[in-house]
Motif scaffolding. Sequence first.
Motif, PDB file in Angstrom:
ATOM      1  N   ASP A  81       0.864  -1.200   0.035  1.00 15.74           N
ATOM      2  CA  ASP A  81      -0.044   0.048   0.049  1.00 15.74           C
ATOM      3  C   ASP A  81       0.754   1.265   0.146  1.00 15.74           C
ATOM      4  O   ASP A  81       0.388   2.328  -0.214  1.00 15.74           O
ATOM      5  CB  ASP A  81      -0.923   0.103   1.101  1.00 15.74           C
ATOM      6  CG  ASP A  81      -2.046   0.805   1.166  1.00 15.74           C
ATOM      7  OD1 ASP A  81      -2.605   1.022   0.044  1.00 15.74           O
ATOM      8  OD2 ASP A  81      -2.459   1.790   2.178  1.00 15.74           O
ATOM      9  N   ILE A  82       2.126   1.200   0.269  1.00 16.05           N
ATOM     10  CA  ILE A  82       2.888   2.076   0.223  1.00 16.05           C
ATOM     11  C   ILE A  82       3.026   2.622  -1.051  1.00 16.05           C
ATOM     12  O   ILE A  82       3.613   2.162  -2.000  1.00 16.05           O
ATOM     13  CB  ILE A  82       4.341   2.019   0.881  1.00 16.05           C
ATOM     14  CG1 ILE A  82       4.075   1.457   2.391  1.00 16.05           C
ATOM     15  CG2 ILE A  82       5.146   3.437   1.036  1.00 16.05           C
ATOM     16  CD1 ILE A  82       5.300   1.244   3.040  1.00 16.05           C
ATOM     17  N   THR A  83       3.118   3.947  -1.406  1.00 10.95           N
ATOM     18  CA  THR A  83       3.108   4.860  -2.541  1.00 10.95           C
ATOM     19  C   THR A  83       4.585   4.656  -3.023  1.00 10.95           C
ATOM     20  O   THR A  83       5.632   5.041  -2.350  1.00 10.95           O
ATOM     21  CB  THR A  83       2.898   6.374  -2.439  1.00 10.95           C
ATOM     22  OG1 THR A  83       1.304   6.490  -2.073  1.00 10.95           O
ATOM     23  CG2 THR A  83       2.971   7.111  -4.031  1.00 10.95           C
ATOM     24  N   PRO A  84       4.793   4.225  -4.209  1.00 10.33           N
ATOM     25  CA  PRO A  84       6.233   3.974  -4.814  1.00 10.33           C
ATOM     26  C   PRO A  84       6.897   5.327  -4.832  1.00 10.33           C
ATOM     27  O   PRO A  84       6.290   6.470  -4.903  1.00 10.33           O
ATOM     28  CB  PRO A  84       6.177   3.468  -6.237  1.00 10.33           C
ATOM     29  CG  PRO A  84       4.871   2.781  -6.273  1.00 10.33           C
ATOM     30  CD  PRO A  84       3.796   3.678  -5.375  1.00 10.33           C
ATOM     31  N   GLY A  85       8.268   5.304  -4.490  1.00 13.96           N
ATOM     32  CA  GLY A  85       9.092   6.387  -4.362  1.00 13.96           C
ATOM     33  C   GLY A  85       9.033   7.135  -3.113  1.00 13.96           C
ATOM     34  O   GLY A  85       9.512   8.092  -2.797  1.00 13.96           O
ATOM     35  N   SER A  86       8.170   6.739  -2.002  1.00 13.41           N
ATOM     36  CA  SER A  86       8.049   7.515  -0.572  1.00 13.41           C
ATOM     37  C   SER A  86       9.355   7.079   0.045  1.00 13.41           C
ATOM     38  O   SER A  86      10.240   6.180  -0.015  1.00 13.41           O
ATOM     39  CB  SER A  86       7.006   6.724  -0.010  1.00 13.41           C
ATOM     40  OG  SER A  86       5.588   6.963  -0.504  1.00 13.41           O
ATOM     41  N   PHE A  87       9.195   8.211   1.204  1.00 12.80           N
ATOM     42  CA  PHE A  87      10.423   8.144   2.251  1.00 12.80           C
ATOM     43  C   PHE A  87       9.403   7.744   3.485  1.00 12.80           C
ATOM     44  O   PHE A  87       8.465   8.582   3.612  1.00 12.80           O
ATOM     45  CB  PHE A  87      11.143   9.453   2.508  1.00 12.80           C
ATOM     46  CG  PHE A  87      12.070   9.730   1.443  1.00 12.80           C
ATOM     47  CD1 PHE A  87      13.473   9.450   1.628  1.00 12.80           C
ATOM     48  CD2 PHE A  87      11.886   9.978  -0.035  1.00 12.80           C
ATOM     49  CE1 PHE A  87      14.432   9.565   0.879  1.00 12.80           C
ATOM     50  CE2 PHE A  87      12.849  10.282  -0.873  1.00 12.80           C
ATOM     51  CZ  PHE A  87      14.131  10.051  -0.282  1.00 12.80           C
ATOM     52  N   VAL A  88       9.623   6.725   3.932  1.00  9.87           N
ATOM     53  CA  VAL A  88       8.846   6.220   5.085  1.00  9.87           C
ATOM     54  C   VAL A  88       9.446   5.916   6.498  1.00  9.87           C
ATOM     55  O   VAL A  88      10.731   5.339   6.408  1.00  9.87           O
ATOM     56  CB  VAL A  88       8.030   4.864   4.855  1.00  9.87           C
ATOM     57  CG1 VAL A  88       7.025   4.375   5.828  1.00  9.87           C
ATOM     58  CG2 VAL A  88       7.438   5.258   3.472  1.00  9.87           C
ATOM     59  N   ASN A  89       9.036   6.494   7.741  1.00 13.22           N
ATOM     60  CA  ASN A  89       9.481   6.073   8.874  1.00 13.22           C
ATOM     61  C   ASN A  89       8.475   4.966   9.379  1.00 13.22           C
ATOM     62  O   ASN A  89       7.283   5.316   9.428  1.00 13.22           O
ATOM     63  CB  ASN A  89       9.612   6.931   9.577  1.00 13.22           C
ATOM     64  CG  ASN A  89      10.318   6.846  11.350  1.00 13.22           C
ATOM     65  OD1 ASN A  89       9.396   5.966  11.926  1.00 13.22           O
ATOM     66  ND2 ASN A  89      11.285   7.367  11.604  1.00 13.22           N
ATOM     67  N   LEU A  90       8.898   3.891   9.595  1.00 11.51           N
ATOM     68  CA  LEU A  90       8.125   2.683  10.056  1.00 11.51           C
ATOM     69  C   LEU A  90       7.499   2.526  11.544  1.00 11.51           C
ATOM     70  O   LEU A  90       6.843   2.009  12.110  1.00 11.51           O
ATOM     71  CB  LEU A  90       8.404   1.215   9.420  1.00 11.51           C
ATOM     72  CG  LEU A  90       8.457   0.933   8.124  1.00 11.51           C
ATOM     73  CD1 LEU A  90       9.227  -0.152   7.906  1.00 11.51           C
ATOM     74  CD2 LEU A  90       7.165   1.066   7.485  1.00 11.51           C
ATOM     75  N   GLY A  91       8.397   3.389  12.400  1.00 10.56           N
ATOM     76  CA  GLY A  91       8.346   3.332  13.761  1.00 10.56           C
ATOM     77  C   GLY A  91       8.827   1.946  14.104  1.00 10.56           C
ATOM     78  O   GLY A  91       9.906   1.382  13.561  1.00 10.56           O
TER      79      GLY A  91
END
Length: 105
Positions: free
Chosen positions: A26-36
């Motif tokens: 579900d994460i948008t391609p190209g995203s920068f993500v902090n998962l916790g």
Amino acid sequence: MGTQTSIQTSEKPLGRDELAQLVARDITPGSFVNLGIGQPTLVSNYLTEDQNITLHTENGMLGMGPVAVGDQIDGDLINAGKIPVTELAGASYFHHADSFAIMRG
């Protein structure tokens, strides 16, 4: 009223890994993500290279890869939950204060 659709395909509750797979897709391609920390850290194991997602950890790493196993384990490479992780090409490290500044924008 609109109808709601469920992501669950059976009456059996989703397991931790099944939930992590759904979130990863579900994460948008190209995203920068902090998962916790905790359950969300499993998401890193189900991201694909073609999604081009960059993971950030609170403890100061940008470019985190999946959980490390076996001879991949390096005691200095951990996520915020103290779980050994891998690094992706181009990974960078910085002070945790800077890491929280990144999260706060």
